[in-house]
Design an enzyme around this catalytic site. Structure first.
Site, PDB file in Angstrom:
ATOM      1  N   GLY A 402      12.211  -6.515  62.113  1.00 21.21           N
ATOM      2  CA  GLY A 402      11.835  -6.615  63.517  1.00 21.21           C
ATOM      3  C   GLY A 402      11.296  -5.293  64.021  1.00 21.21           C
ATOM      4  N   LYS A 403      10.704  -5.380  65.205  1.00 20.02           N
ATOM      5  CA  LYS A 403      10.115  -4.172  65.782  1.00 20.02           C
ATOM      6  C   LYS A 403      10.724  -3.954  67.160  1.00 20.02           C
ATOM      7  CE  LYS A 403       5.667  -2.117  66.672  1.00 20.02           C
ATOM      8  NZ  LYS A 403       4.291  -2.084  66.450  1.00 20.02           N
ATOM      9  N   GLY A 405      11.179  -0.981  70.566  1.00 19.75           N
ATOM     10  CA  GLY A 405      10.285  -0.239  71.435  1.00 19.75           C
ATOM     11  C   GLY A 405       9.504   0.836  70.695  1.00 19.75           C
ATOM     12  N   PHE A 406      10.224   1.662  69.930  1.00 21.94           N
ATOM     13  CA  PHE A 406       9.574   2.782  69.237  1.00 21.94           C
ATOM     14  C   PHE A 406       9.840   2.758  67.741  1.00 21.94           C
ATOM     15  CE2 PHE A 406      10.778   4.220  73.513  1.00 21.94           C
ATOM     16  CZ  PHE A 406       9.523   4.482  74.026  1.00 21.94           C
ATOM     17  N   ASP A 525      24.543   0.817  76.009  1.00 25.17           N
ATOM     18  CA  ASP A 525      23.437  -0.126  75.832  1.00 25.17           C
ATOM     19  C   ASP A 525      23.917  -1.399  75.127  1.00 25.17           C
ATOM     20  OD1 ASP A 525      20.844  -0.977  76.089  1.00 25.17           O
ATOM     21  OD2 ASP A 525      20.076   0.106  74.344  1.00 25.17           O
TER      22      ASP A 525
HETATM   23  N1  LIG Z   1      21.152  -2.682  60.505  1.00 24.62           N
HETATM   24  C1  LIG Z   1      20.348  -3.734  60.648  1.00 24.62           C
HETATM   25  N2  LIG Z   1      20.449  -4.763  59.790  1.00 24.62           N
HETATM   26  C2  LIG Z   1      19.654  -5.848  59.947  1.00 24.62           C
HETATM   27  N3  LIG Z   1      18.767  -5.985  60.930  1.00 24.62           N
HETATM   28  C3  LIG Z   1      18.617  -4.986  61.810  1.00 24.62           C
HETATM   29  C4  LIG Z   1      19.395  -3.808  61.721  1.00 24.62           C
HETATM   30  N4  LIG Z   1      19.065  -2.981  62.728  1.00 24.62           N
HETATM   31  C5  LIG Z   1      18.110  -3.622  63.421  1.00 24.62           C
HETATM   32  N5  LIG Z   1      17.841  -4.810  62.881  1.00 24.62           N
HETATM   33  C6  LIG Z   1      16.863  -5.796  63.378  1.00 24.62           C
HETATM   34  O1  LIG Z   1      15.632  -5.149  63.540  1.00 24.62           O
HETATM   35  C7  LIG Z   1      15.019  -5.561  64.725  1.00 24.62           C
HETATM   36  C8  LIG Z   1      14.573  -4.370  65.516  1.00 24.62           C
HETATM   37  O2  LIG Z   1      15.670  -3.580  65.846  1.00 24.62           O
HETATM   38  P1  LIG Z   1      15.571  -2.351  66.841  1.00 24.62           P
HETATM   39  O3  LIG Z   1      16.931  -1.828  67.036  1.00 24.62           O
HETATM   40  O4  LIG Z   1      14.507  -1.417  66.428  1.00 24.62           O
HETATM   41  O5  LIG Z   1      14.964  -3.037  68.048  1.00 24.62           O
HETATM   42  P2  LIG Z   1      15.535  -3.536  69.410  1.00 24.62           P
HETATM   43  O6  LIG Z   1      16.977  -3.228  69.544  1.00 24.62           O
HETATM   44  O7  LIG Z   1      15.100  -4.958  69.508  1.00 24.62           O
HETATM   45  O8  LIG Z   1      14.659  -2.627  70.357  1.00 24.62           O
HETATM   46  P3  LIG Z   1      14.998  -1.285  71.078  1.00 24.62           P
HETATM   47  O9  LIG Z   1      15.998  -0.561  70.246  1.00 24.62           O
HETATM   48  O10 LIG Z   1      13.699  -0.578  71.136  1.00 24.62           O
HETATM   49  O11 LIG Z   1      15.523  -1.735  72.363  1.00 24.62           O
HETATM   50  C9  LIG Z   1      15.991  -6.431  65.467  1.00 24.62           C
HETATM   51  O12 LIG Z   1      15.590  -7.755  65.322  1.00 24.62           O
HETATM   52  C10 LIG Z   1      17.284  -6.259  64.766  1.00 24.62           C
HETATM   53  O13 LIG Z   1      17.989  -7.451  64.688  1.00 24.62           O
END
Ligand SMILES: Nc1ncnc2c1ncn2[C@@H]1O[C@H](COP(=O)(O)OP(=O)(O)OP(=O)(O)O)[C@@H](O)[C@H]1O
Length: 735
Positions: A402-403, A405-406, A525
């Protein structure tokens, strides 16, 4: 060695006509003992003396006897020589009294008793035999003998002990006139026998040594070969492993794209709308929704037609009541039956409509999932990390998860630890000013420093961090193969209460951990997207990008919030929106957020500003005004679950006394409830800068940490206050 010994032995025997020889031998033996003493450490010497005294009943040398005295090599050393000669003379006298059979018994006994100092015995034997040879060689033999004794081996020592103990009787027997020839023959055969055994043993030992040396060499070579092969194979193995991972990932990518294509055929697609120079995207519904809508329209038409029939039936009834009574009765029955048929049909249509409405809801969820997956695929296709790179010579990037914000998060495989990980690639925007970039990196490093020290089952582990290039760095996280809570709620907006509770328990466990450390942390958060699930469904809190470290000197009011405006507003408490002064925050922020999560899981929507945008929440002070929680009548949840929000702990309700620390009532209060089992506990607390007294009337204790009690709240004038006002303070009781 044995031939030489034999020669010495025979020369010793042939010289027996010399009357002074026994005395000489005794003297020399005494000197040998002195030599042995000097060749060993003082402790060893005392042990040897003790052992000898047991074997030969020699008197112990006086303790005061100096070491040099005993170790003297001079024949003229009267004291030492006299003492030792005396000892040997006594030994001989004792042997004189024994018969030859007894001599050998003594030999055996001596040998077994002398196990502790076999090496000295070997030396003595060699010296005694060589003694008879010539005066010069005597001294040399002694010297060699002692040095050999220091290197001697146990079993050999034991064997030679026997030889040694034969010699003194030899001298005695000779003196007493035993037949010389027979004695020589006995001694010789005994020596030969011993010699042969010894040679055999030495041969065996040498053979065993050779074999073991050979084996060691072979094993060392084998080990080296294995290491070499391992070294050669490592790149090959890694290549094979990453090739396999890549082909699996490629297959997954293909499958994902195929499924999206199939689903979009049914569910719909993203279309492009042009308005002048502006191009925007819009969703175009697929046949599935159209079908459902057609079915709904048909049902509606059918419903309307039946309603019309019913009306006309009712209109017809009065006109027809002009026949006979019986005819009228039949007609009435018919119309009643007809009406029942219409009603039944309408009920059936209603059920069908409900089914279609549920299917439409399902469609909306599928559509949301499809849009999410389409976005993920588009992000993956547009990512510069989509071609299976190996980062930092260790992390094989696979598919995009997934993606944010940054950042982009990739599933990856750690080729060193052999486990799946999540690589979060933080990209700095090249357009950003240098200052903004530095600030971002500073934040990321801060997040890393906080996160890396957290080790808990309900907190996602942070394994590693490294730079990729000037504008990109990567954090390596524990991989959570389940969905995140956001995806779970999108697929199923309302969770059964039991499931919601077990999720919130895990989140609270993580929060308790964050607050039990020396350096307390406010996550700040907490939202569904930051709660991940591993393959077993364990919930784990992640993303410490906005978290705050609570400094030691923070008062009970909380710490200053310096990053106002950040975070996701639906989940933040009122104090974070304070505009008149810098807000003071504490771990209550996370408790509030957890309460919102629980509500959302139970009722399928957020309690405050659910349909509002972030901007509108801010503009309309939605959260600042959020004081009272409305509980929808559906789905029905237990009063206990509602109690978590209303702050009212009802009489007879069981709650768990496991509050996150630093919340009121303090853990100290909880501890006192537990340890003293008090009937009534009062504690002061401050809510919204006003002082209140919470009074807990403990009714009974149900189990280890569950109490049944009543909570009442009084203001400082002891007036009872409606406890529902203090929504988030009671959330601490969520177990
Ligand atoms: N440790 C992990 N294991 C599996 N999937 C993950 C993990 N960390 C993040 N993801 C997945 O990656 C995607 C992007 O995560 P990320 O934390 O970058 O984005 P976000 O939380 O959606 O955005 P932001 O942090 O910018 O608010 C999400 O769908 C999340 O479920």
């Amino acid at each position: 060695m044995s031939d030489d010994m034999l020669m010495q032995f025979s020369s010793n025997s042939s010289n027996q006509s010399d009357q002074s020889l026994p005395t000489k031998i005794a003297k020399l033996e005494a000197r040998m003992v002195g030599k042995a003493s000097s060749a060993t450490a003082p402790v060893a010497h005392s042990q040897q003396a003790a052992s000898w005294s047991v074997a030969t009943k020699f008197p112990e040398p006086p303790e005061s006897l100096p070491n040099e005295h005993l170790s003297s090599d001079s024949d003229d050393n009267d004291n030492g020589g006299e003492f030792l000669i005396q000892a040997n003379t006594q030994k001989r006298r004792k042997l004189d009294e024994d018969n030859s059979g007894m001599v050998f018994e003594h030999v055996e006994g001596h040998a077994s008793q002398s196990v502790a100092e076999p090496r000295q015995k070997v030396v003595e034997t060699v010296d005694t035999n060589k003694l008879a040879s010539d005066t010069n060689r005597k001294k040399q033999s002694r010297g060699r003998g002692y040095s050999a004794s220091a290197r001697g081996r146990g079993s050999r020592g034991n064997d030679q002990t026997k030889i040694q103990t034969v010699s003194p009787p030899n001298g005695q027997l000779e003196k007493d006139g035993w037949p010389k020839e027979q004695l020589r023959r006995d001694d010789l055969s005994l020596l030969e026998e011993e010699n042969t055994t010894l040679r055999e043993k030495v041969g065996n030992l040498e053979e065993a040594l050779r074999k073991s040396q050979h084996l060691t060499q072979e094993l060392e070579k084998e080990l080296k070969d294995i290491k070499d092969i391992e070294l050669q194979m490592k790149p090959k193995r890694l290549k094979t492993l990453s090739d396999l991972l890549i082909s699996v990932s490629k297959a997954e990518r293909q499958e994902a794209r195929m499924k999206v294509r199939q689903d979009s055929l049914r569910l719909g697609n993203v279309g492009v709308i042009r308005a002048g120079t502006l191009i925007s995207e819009t969703w175009e519904d697929g046949p599935a929704l159209k079908d459902l809508n057609v079915q709904l329209r048909n049902l509606l038409e059918m419903k309307e037609a039946i309603e019309r029939q019913r009306k006309s039936l009712k209109k017809k009834q009065p006109d027809k009541v002009d026949g006979t009574d019986s005819e009228a009765g039949v007609q009435e029955d018919d119309s009643l039956i007809q009406d029942e048929i219409y009603k039944s049909r309408l009920a059936c249509i209603k059920r069908e409509e409900e089914t279609i409405m549920r299917e439409r809801d399902r469609y909306e969820l599928d559509k949301a999932r499809l849009i999410r997956e389409m976005k993920r695929i588009r992000d993956e296709d547009g990512s510069r990390f989509n071609n299976f790179q190996i980062l930092n010579h260790r992390y094989a990037l696979l598919n995009l998860l997934g993606k944010g914000g940054f950042s982009e998060v990739y599933k990856a495989f750690d080729l060193v630890e052999h486990r799946y990980v999540a690589c979060k690639l933080h990209g700095l925007n090249a357009q950003w000013s240098e200052e903004k970039k530095q600030s971002y990196v500073r934040h990321a490093i801060r997040e890393y420093n906080i996160h890396k020290s957290l080790v808990h089952n309900h907190i996602v582990r942070l394994w590693d961090i490294f730079e990729i290039d000037q504008n990109t760095f990567c954090t390596v996280l524990e991989y959570c193969s389940g969905k995140d809570l956001d995806a779970v709620l999108k697929a199923m907006p309302v969770l059964p209460e039991r499931e919601a509770r077990i999720i919130i328990v895990q989140i609270f466990r993580g929060l308790v951990y964050l607050n039990k450390r020396a350096q307390k942390i406010i996550h700040y958060d907490l939202k569904p997207g930051n709660v991940l699930f591993d393959e077993f469904g364990t919930a784990k809190v992640t993303d410490f990008g906005l978290s705050k470290i609570v400094e030691d000197d923070v008062g009970s009011q909380g710490m200053e919030l310096t990053s106002q405006g950040a975070g996701t507003y639906w989940y933040l408490p009122p104090e974070c929106f304070e505009l008149n002064k810098t807000p003071l925050i504490s771990s209550k922020v996370d408790v509030w957020s957890a309460g919102i999560l629980l509500y959302q899981m139970l009722f399928g929507k957020r309690p405050f500003g659910h349909d509002q945008t972030q901007e509108r929440i801010l503009r309309e002070d939605t959260i600042i005004k959020a004081r009272k929680v409305d509980f929808p009548s559906r789905p029905a949840v237990s009063n206990e679950a509602k109690g978590k929000f209303s702050k009212r702990v009802c009489v007879g309700e069981t709650i768990s006394l496991l509050p996150p620390p630093s919340l009121s009532p303090s853990p100290a209060l909880i501890a006192s409830v537990y340890y003293h089992n008090l009937i009534t506990v009062k504690v002061g607390c401050e809510i919204d800068h006003l002082s209140y007294t919470l009074q807990f009337d403990v009714f009974s204790r149900k189990s280890f940490n569950n109490y049944v009690f009543n909570l009442s709240v009084m203001d400082k004038h002891a007036n009872h206050v409606d406890a529902t006002e203090f929504i988030h303070d009671i959330l601490l009781f969520v177990s």
